[in-house]
Design a protein around this motif. Structure first.
Motif, PDB file in Angstrom:
ATOM      1  N   GLU A 192       0.975  -1.332  -0.008  1.00 59.73           N
ATOM      2  CA  GLU A 192      -0.054  -0.022  -0.074  1.00 59.73           C
ATOM      3  C   GLU A 192       1.045   1.261  -0.032  1.00 59.73           C
ATOM      4  OE1 GLU A 192      -3.931  -1.452   2.341  1.00 59.73           O
ATOM      5  OE2 GLU A 192      -2.132  -1.155   3.510  1.00 59.73           O
ATOM      6  N   LEU A 193       2.265   1.170   0.241  1.00 62.39           N
ATOM      7  CA  LEU A 193       3.089   2.214   0.161  1.00 62.39           C
ATOM      8  C   LEU A 193       3.449   2.840  -1.211  1.00 62.39           C
ATOM      9  CD1 LEU A 193       4.862   4.208   2.118  1.00 62.39           C
ATOM     10  CD2 LEU A 193       6.699   2.387   1.776  1.00 62.39           C
ATOM     11  N   ASP A 194       3.278   3.995  -1.592  1.00 64.33           N
ATOM     12  CA  ASP A 194       3.541   4.491  -3.020  1.00 64.33           C
ATOM     13  C   ASP A 194       5.187   4.502  -3.108  1.00 64.33           C
ATOM     14  OD1 ASP A 194       0.855   5.090  -3.545  1.00 64.33           O
ATOM     15  OD2 ASP A 194       1.221   7.074  -2.753  1.00 64.33           O
ATOM     16  N   ASP A 195       5.569   4.235  -4.205  1.00 65.27           N
ATOM     17  CA  ASP A 195       6.998   4.155  -4.645  1.00 65.27           C
ATOM     18  C   ASP A 195       7.621   5.404  -4.161  1.00 65.27           C
ATOM     19  OD1 ASP A 195       6.709   1.359  -5.138  1.00 65.27           O
ATOM     20  OD2 ASP A 195       6.849   1.654  -7.326  1.00 65.27           O
ATOM     21  N   ASP A 196       6.842   6.400  -4.709  1.00 62.02           N
ATOM     22  CA  ASP A 196       7.608   7.977  -4.389  1.00 62.02           C
ATOM     23  C   ASP A 196       7.290   8.429  -2.939  1.00 62.02           C
ATOM     24  OD1 ASP A 196       5.088   8.452  -4.704  1.00 62.02           O
ATOM     25  OD2 ASP A 196       4.854   9.986  -6.478  1.00 62.02           O
ATOM     26  N   ALA A 197       6.748   7.821  -2.137  1.00 64.64           N
ATOM     27  CA  ALA A 197       6.750   8.339  -0.843  1.00 64.64           C
ATOM     28  C   ALA A 197       7.993   8.645  -0.099  1.00 64.64           C
ATOM     29  CB  ALA A 197       5.747   7.108   0.161  1.00 64.64           C
ATOM     30  N   TRP A 198       7.781   9.385   0.806  1.00 60.32           N
ATOM     31  CA  TRP A 198       9.045   9.865   1.681  1.00 60.32           C
ATOM     32  C   TRP A 198       8.986   9.099   3.154  1.00 60.32           C
ATOM     33  CZ3 TRP A 198      13.853  10.434   0.414  1.00 60.32           C
ATOM     34  CH2 TRP A 198      14.547  11.131   1.045  1.00 60.32           C
ATOM     35  N   VAL A 199       9.841   8.373   3.303  1.00 61.48           N
ATOM     36  CA  VAL A 199       9.661   7.580   4.586  1.00 61.48           C
ATOM     37  C   VAL A 199      11.041   7.610   5.582  1.00 61.48           C
ATOM     38  CG1 VAL A 199       9.079   5.408   5.904  1.00 61.48           C
ATOM     39  CG2 VAL A 199       8.182   5.888   3.234  1.00 61.48           C
ATOM     40  N   CYS A 200      10.731   7.606   6.813  1.00 69.74           N
ATOM     41  CA  CYS A 200      11.838   7.569   7.538  1.00 69.74           C
ATOM     42  C   CYS A 200      11.649   6.528   8.748  1.00 69.74           C
ATOM     43  CB  CYS A 200      12.464   9.044   8.350  1.00 69.74           C
ATOM     44  SG  CYS A 200      11.523   9.509   9.245  1.00 69.74           S
ATOM     45  N   GLY A 201      12.921   6.246   9.494  1.00 68.96           N
ATOM     46  CA  GLY A 201      13.042   5.347  10.697  1.00 68.96           C
ATOM     47  C   GLY A 201      12.708   6.342  11.997  1.00 68.96           C
ATOM     48  N   SER A 202      12.371   5.825  12.833  1.00 73.19           N
ATOM     49  CA  SER A 202      12.007   6.256  14.058  1.00 73.19           C
ATOM     50  C   SER A 202      12.202   5.500  15.156  1.00 73.19           C
ATOM     51  CB  SER A 202      10.679   6.866  14.407  1.00 73.19           C
ATOM     52  OG  SER A 202      10.311   7.493  15.700  1.00 73.19           O
ATOM     53  N   HIS A 203      13.208   5.987  16.423  1.00 75.35           N
ATOM     54  CA  HIS A 203      13.497   4.734  17.325  1.00 75.35           C
ATOM     55  C   HIS A 203      14.412   5.476  18.347  1.00 75.35           C
ATOM     56  CE1 HIS A 203      17.988   4.828  15.850  1.00 75.35           C
ATOM     57  NE2 HIS A 203      17.487   5.128  14.729  1.00 75.35           N
ATOM     58  N   TYR A 220      17.519   7.087   8.179  1.00 71.95           N
ATOM     59  CA  TYR A 220      17.311   6.258   7.123  1.00 71.95           C
ATOM     60  C   TYR A 220      16.003   6.642   6.320  1.00 71.95           C
ATOM     61  CZ  TYR A 220      20.566   2.806   9.080  1.00 71.95           C
ATOM     62  OH  TYR A 220      21.783   2.277   9.487  1.00 71.95           O
ATOM     63  N   ALA A 221      16.078   7.957   6.034  1.00 75.37           N
ATOM     64  CA  ALA A 221      15.199   8.413   4.904  1.00 75.37           C
ATOM     65  C   ALA A 221      15.435   7.718   3.578  1.00 75.37           C
ATOM     66  CB  ALA A 221      15.186  10.093   4.915  1.00 75.37           C
ATOM     67  N   MET A 222      14.060   7.512   3.206  1.00 75.39           N
ATOM     68  CA  MET A 222      14.356   6.650   1.703  1.00 75.39           C
ATOM     69  C   MET A 222      13.121   6.793   1.130  1.00 75.39           C
ATOM     70  SD  MET A 222      14.505   2.698   2.874  1.00 75.39           S
ATOM     71  CE  MET A 222      15.282   2.883   4.332  1.00 75.39           C
ATOM     72  N   THR A 223      12.960   6.516  -0.259  1.00 74.69           N
ATOM     73  CA  THR A 223      11.780   6.475  -0.840  1.00 74.69           C
ATOM     74  C   THR A 223      10.889   5.232  -0.650  1.00 74.69           C
ATOM     75  OG1 THR A 223      12.667   5.414  -2.852  1.00 74.69           O
ATOM     76  CG2 THR A 223      12.813   7.621  -2.892  1.00 74.69           C
ATOM     77  N   GLY A 224       9.647   5.154  -1.032  1.00 76.29           N
ATOM     78  CA  GLY A 224       9.009   3.803  -0.687  1.00 76.29           C
ATOM     79  C   GLY A 224       9.420   2.961  -1.516  1.00 76.29           C
ATOM     80  N   ALA A 225       9.723   3.007  -2.946  1.00 73.82           N
ATOM     81  CA  ALA A 225      10.455   2.012  -3.422  1.00 73.82           C
ATOM     82  C   ALA A 225      11.477   1.331  -2.805  1.00 73.82           C
ATOM     83  CB  ALA A 225      10.845   2.408  -4.743  1.00 73.82           C
ATOM     84  N   ASP A 226      12.465   2.058  -2.163  1.00 74.32           N
ATOM     85  CA  ASP A 226      13.637   1.463  -1.540  1.00 74.32           C
ATOM     86  C   ASP A 226      12.971   0.786  -0.033  1.00 74.32           C
ATOM     87  OD1 ASP A 226      15.633   2.330  -3.127  1.00 74.32           O
ATOM     88  OD2 ASP A 226      16.099   4.128  -2.048  1.00 74.32           O
ATOM     89  N   VAL A 227      12.125   1.323   0.476  1.00 76.96           N
ATOM     90  CA  VAL A 227      11.471   0.711   1.741  1.00 76.96           C
ATOM     91  C   VAL A 227      11.172  -0.845   1.144  1.00 76.96           C
ATOM     92  CG1 VAL A 227       9.634   0.688   3.401  1.00 76.96           C
ATOM     93  CG2 VAL A 227      10.751   2.766   2.835  1.00 76.96           C
ATOM     94  N   LYS A 228      10.401  -0.791   0.237  1.00 80.77           N
ATOM     95  CA  LYS A 228       9.926  -2.038  -0.438  1.00 80.77           C
ATOM     96  C   LYS A 228      11.173  -3.130  -0.681  1.00 80.77           C
ATOM     97  CE  LYS A 228       5.826  -0.231  -2.381  1.00 80.77           C
ATOM     98  NZ  LYS A 228       4.826  -0.064  -3.570  1.00 80.77           N
ATOM     99  N   ARG A 229      12.135  -2.530  -1.251  1.00 76.83           N
ATOM    100  CA  ARG A 229      13.126  -3.483  -1.689  1.00 76.83           C
ATOM    101  C   ARG A 229      14.104  -4.030  -0.557  1.00 76.83           C
ATOM    102  NH1 ARG A 229      18.606  -1.848  -3.532  1.00 76.83           N
ATOM    103  NH2 ARG A 229      17.993   0.449  -2.938  1.00 76.83           N
ATOM    104  N   CYS A 230      14.144  -3.262   0.650  1.00 78.25           N
ATOM    105  CA  CYS A 230      15.380  -3.152   1.494  1.00 78.25           C
ATOM    106  C   CYS A 230      14.926  -3.510   2.850  1.00 78.25           C
ATOM    107  CB  CYS A 230      16.204  -2.105   1.785  1.00 78.25           C
ATOM    108  SG  CYS A 230      16.641  -1.466  -0.013  1.00 78.25           S
ATOM    109  N   SER A 231      13.413  -3.762   3.051  1.00 80.88           N
ATOM    110  CA  SER A 231      12.928  -3.875   4.404  1.00 80.88           C
ATOM    111  C   SER A 231      12.486  -5.325   4.778  1.00 80.88           C
ATOM    112  CB  SER A 231      11.936  -2.724   4.857  1.00 80.88           C
ATOM    113  OG  SER A 231      12.205  -1.528   4.706  1.00 80.88           O
ATOM    114  N   ILE A 232      12.246  -5.707   5.850  1.00 81.79           N
ATOM    115  CA  ILE A 232      11.651  -6.907   6.388  1.00 81.79           C
ATOM    116  C   ILE A 232      10.162  -6.895   6.403  1.00 81.79           C
ATOM    117  CG2 ILE A 232      11.336  -8.819   7.972  1.00 81.79           C
ATOM    118  CD1 ILE A 232      14.340  -8.443   8.522  1.00 81.79           C
ATOM    119  N   PRO A 233       9.321  -7.240   5.622  1.00 83.45           N
ATOM    120  CA  PRO A 233       7.734  -7.002   5.597  1.00 83.45           C
ATOM    121  C   PRO A 233       7.278  -7.459   6.603  1.00 83.45           C
ATOM    122  CG  PRO A 233       8.331  -8.634   4.043  1.00 83.45           C
ATOM    123  CD  PRO A 233       9.622  -8.287   4.677  1.00 83.45           C
ATOM    124  N   GLY A 234       6.110  -6.772   7.233  1.00 88.16           N
ATOM    125  CA  GLY A 234       5.001  -7.353   8.053  1.00 88.16           C
ATOM    126  C   GLY A 234       5.498  -7.476   9.385  1.00 88.16           C
TER     127      GLY A 234
END
Length: 362
Positions: free
Chosen positions: A51-62, A190-204
């Motif tokens: 559901e995340l758009d490829d051009d979305a702008w996302v960052c990690g928080s911790h 770790y700011a990245m695009t939605g496309a990179d989130v999909k490519r590099c993250s562990i889902p679910g």
């Protein structure tokens, strides 16, 4: 998109503490922050990677620092939001979603509070599939996603922006800020695009935590031992059962370091087990026999309730079941082992998957 309410948060807090391998911050604090955010903003919006758009702008928080510090240095709830605000100002654009860095008691739920305050959804993924001690220990590093620019924020409102040459140096610099400001800080990175989130993250990951917690809760409600159910669901292995008779913890270099020693009970009577940890459990051994090591997960569950016991929550006399959980395949790659295997943490042996160790140890 799915709404996440209080029951889901309660279950996620338990499941995340299982995957946190003893670390990841106090799950009780993370749960309280998330529950308060629901009271203030309503149920959370959580989206899947699909559901995340490829051009979305996302960052990690911790949070970053020694989990033991949080027992006394309780977050005020503004640190995480302040870090994201500062990172948005640095980039000159708003984030469309927030994601967890890891599966940890606090660090799985803190991003929900931050996302709600920012009015954006949380992404059902993370960068570890467990908790690790250091900032560069994420799958994003394996795919060459930079942590920087990264923002560090403390409870007083101090803000430090880090531009490091690589993710390992980002960890060193951020850790020193944490030490200077009292042992723990909150970060956006770790700011990245939605496309990179999909490519590099562990889902679910968040949903996975929720199911683990729900399984434990439902077994308790049915008066059924949750441990066999959890072992089957996780594909995990029972390594030891024992009574904690010695534990040593020290806050050193921005980490909670130490060991825990168990005397065997039931089928393990007459045997001993020792855990070594740096925020998270890194090594489990019985005598000279290695039972499990990083990057596989080592968790201690209360022998009666199957609730996870964190490294800072270990107390003399506690009875626990030590389990080993196979890690995500990314961490078993050559590059994953280079930054998160036993030799990285100073242990003089090569990694052997927990399932092979269990088979070889009989």
């Amino acid at each position: 998109m799915r709404k996440i309410g209080k029951r889901e948060v309660e279950d996620m807090a338990v499941g995340a503490a299982v995957l946190a391998s003893g670390g990841g911050g106090d799950p009780y604090i993370g749960k309280l922050m998330a529950l308060q955010a629901i009271d203030e903003y309503g149920p959370f919006d959580m989206i899947t990677l699909d559901e995340l758009d490829d051009d979305a702008w996302v960052c990690g928080s911790h949070m970053l620092g020694a989990p033991t510090v949080l027992v006394e240095k309780v977050p005020n709830g503004r640190e995480g939001v302040g870090a994201v605000d500062a990172l948005e100002e640095r980039f000159g654009r708003k984030f469309d979603a927030i994601m967890p860095l890891e599966a940890g008691g606090l660090n799985s739920l803190l991003p929900f509070q931050v996302a709600a305050a920012k009015g954006v959804p949380i992404v059902d993924c993370d960068g570890m599939g467990r908790a690790f001690p250091e900032l560069q220990h994420v799958t994003w590093s394996l795919f060459d996603i930079p942590a920087c620019p990264a923002v560090v924020c403390d409870e007083k409102g101090d803000v430090v922006t880090i531009d490091a040459v690589d993710n390992a140096w980002a960890e060193r610099l951020a850790r020193n800020v944490a030490i200077t400001t009292g042992g723990s800080v909150f970060m956006a990175d770790y700011a990245m695009t939605g496309a990179d989130v999909k490519r590099c993250s562990i889902p679910g990951t968040s949903t996975y935590c929720e199911v683990i917690g729900r399984t434990i809760r439902e077994c308790q409600e049915k008066n059924v031992d949750p441990v066999p159910e959890i072992l089957e669901f996780l594909g995990a292995y029972e390594l030891f059962r024992g009574k904690l008779d010695d534990v040593s913890r020290r806050t050193e270099g921005g980490f909670a370091r130490g060991y825990a020693h168990f005397q065997g009970i039931d089928a393990y009577h007459g045997k001993e087990c020792e855990l070594r940890f740096q925020n998270e459990h890194l090594l489990c051994k019985s005598g000279d026999q290695i039972l499990c090591s990083t990057p596989d997960l080592i968790a201690v569950l209360d022998i009666e309730t199957a609730l996870p016991i964190t490294t800072e929550g270990m107390k003399y006399g506690a009875r626990g079941v030590v389990i080993g959980i196979p890690v995500h395949k990314h961490w078993r790659s050559e590059r994953g082992l280079k930054i998160a295997g036993p030799r990285y943490f100073g242990y003089d042996f090569d990694y052997v998957p927990v399932e092979e160790r269990v088979k070889n140890n009989g």
